[in-house]
Design a protein around this motif. Sequence first.
Motif, PDB file in Angstrom:
ATOM      1  N   ASN A   5       0.811  -1.221   0.000  1.00  0.00           N
ATOM      2  CA  ASN A   5       0.000   0.000   0.000  1.00  0.00           C
ATOM      3  C   ASN A   5       0.846   1.274   0.000  1.00  0.00           C
ATOM      4  OD1 ASN A   5       0.912   0.544   2.590  1.00  0.00           O
ATOM      5  ND2 ASN A   5      -1.047   0.208   3.597  1.00  0.00           N
ATOM      6  N   ARG A  60       1.990   2.716   3.801  1.00  0.00           N
ATOM      7  CA  ARG A  60       1.094   3.617   4.516  1.00  0.00           C
ATOM      8  C   ARG A  60       0.561   2.968   5.792  1.00  0.00           C
ATOM      9  NH1 ARG A  60      -0.404   4.738  -0.967  1.00  0.00           N
ATOM     10  NH2 ARG A  60      -0.246   6.965  -1.439  1.00  0.00           N
ATOM     11  N   ASP A 112      -2.371   7.175   7.386  1.00  0.00           N
ATOM     12  CA  ASP A 112      -1.940   7.648   6.068  1.00  0.00           C
ATOM     13  C   ASP A 112      -2.981   7.311   5.004  1.00  0.00           C
ATOM     14  OD1 ASP A 112       0.502   8.525   7.132  1.00  0.00           O
ATOM     15  OD2 ASP A 112       1.534   6.646   6.633  1.00  0.00           O
ATOM     16  N   LEU A 113      -3.552   6.116   5.115  1.00  0.00           N
ATOM     17  CA  LEU A 113      -4.559   5.685   4.155  1.00  0.00           C
ATOM     18  C   LEU A 113      -5.783   6.594   4.222  1.00  0.00           C
ATOM     19  CD1 LEU A 113      -5.464   3.583   2.060  1.00  0.00           C
ATOM     20  CD2 LEU A 113      -6.391   2.237   3.957  1.00  0.00           C
ATOM     21  N   GLU A 167      -5.812   9.742   5.179  1.00  0.00           N
ATOM     22  CA  GLU A 167      -5.430  11.026   4.593  1.00  0.00           C
ATOM     23  C   GLU A 167      -5.429  10.948   3.063  1.00  0.00           C
ATOM     24  OE1 GLU A 167      -1.779  14.301   4.717  1.00  0.00           O
ATOM     25  OE2 GLU A 167      -1.681  12.499   5.946  1.00  0.00           O
ATOM     26  N   HIS A 168      -4.918   9.846   2.539  1.00  0.00           N
ATOM     27  CA  HIS A 168      -4.882   9.650   1.088  1.00  0.00           C
ATOM     28  C   HIS A 168      -6.298   9.646   0.512  1.00  0.00           C
ATOM     29  CE1 HIS A 168      -3.449   8.120  -2.779  1.00  0.00           C
ATOM     30  NE2 HIS A 168      -4.339   7.139  -2.697  1.00  0.00           N
ATOM     31  N   ASN A 169      -7.177   8.858   1.103  1.00  0.00           N
ATOM     32  CA  ASN A 169      -8.540   8.761   0.592  1.00  0.00           C
ATOM     33  C   ASN A 169      -9.306  10.065   0.743  1.00  0.00           C
ATOM     34  OD1 ASN A 169      -8.018   6.102  -0.006  1.00  0.00           O
ATOM     35  ND2 ASN A 169      -9.346   5.245   1.569  1.00  0.00           N
ATOM     36  N   ASP A 214      -6.239  13.389  -1.007  1.00  0.00           N
ATOM     37  CA  ASP A 214      -5.369  13.347  -2.182  1.00  0.00           C
ATOM     38  C   ASP A 214      -6.095  13.868  -3.422  1.00  0.00           C
ATOM     39  OD1 ASP A 214      -2.714  12.056  -3.359  1.00  0.00           O
ATOM     40  OD2 ASP A 214      -4.358  11.548  -4.719  1.00  0.00           O
ATOM     41  N   VAL A 266      -6.972  11.156  -6.133  1.00  0.00           N
ATOM     42  CA  VAL A 266      -8.154  10.414  -5.679  1.00  0.00           C
ATOM     43  C   VAL A 266      -9.399  11.280  -5.894  1.00  0.00           C
ATOM     44  CG1 VAL A 266      -9.332   9.405  -3.678  1.00  0.00           C
ATOM     45  CG2 VAL A 266      -6.879   9.037  -4.005  1.00  0.00           C
TER      46      VAL A 266
END
Length: 201
Positions: A146, A149, A153-154, A156-158, A161, A164
């Motif tokens: 991943n 992450r 972190d995941l 925050e990414h979802n 980002d 995304v």
Amino acid sequence: MQTLTKLTLAALIWTAPASAETVKGLRTPGEFDSIADQTARSTALFEEMFVVIESPRCLNCHPVGDVPMQGDAMQPHQPPVVRGVGDFGATGMRCSTCHGAENVTFTTGEGSIPGHEPWQLAPIEMGWIGLTAAEVCAQLKDPARNGNRTLADLHEHNATDGLVGWGWEPGEGRTPAPGTQEIFGDLTQAWIDTGAACPAT
């Protein structure tokens, strides 16, 4: 008769709680509050996240091979392109050759060229096409697959980002991902808060 009238009236004016609703085809975390078992609720939350993950807006850039897909029908990218070093396309045919910082609507005909800076494929370790919800969930929790992450972190990414987020602003000729990025982020956090459980299949 009077009791029936009152019950009928109550049914007509009842509305779902503000925290529990569906927005653009995606349920919000409040929809799952009635699931008493935390693991079952966590699993249900991930399955709702998977509604976004299995959208063509996500899957097209998460192939299990070296060729991205495109369009709602998920056809191989035209013109033909490959992953290349760093997931940015082959030398001489980088993603940025056609994909700029923002969507560009065609001046003739219908459709658009998607854009975001950067524009790239997800690493091959994050390929999703053909995977089940259980397989994608296990992948997302595995730092080796991943992007190293954490769950934070995941989230925050979802939730934040930009690439995304493009899935909800994909330009003319493409169906946006279900819901909104905010709801996708909220579902991700609720899934984490309930133990980040994965579906069985």
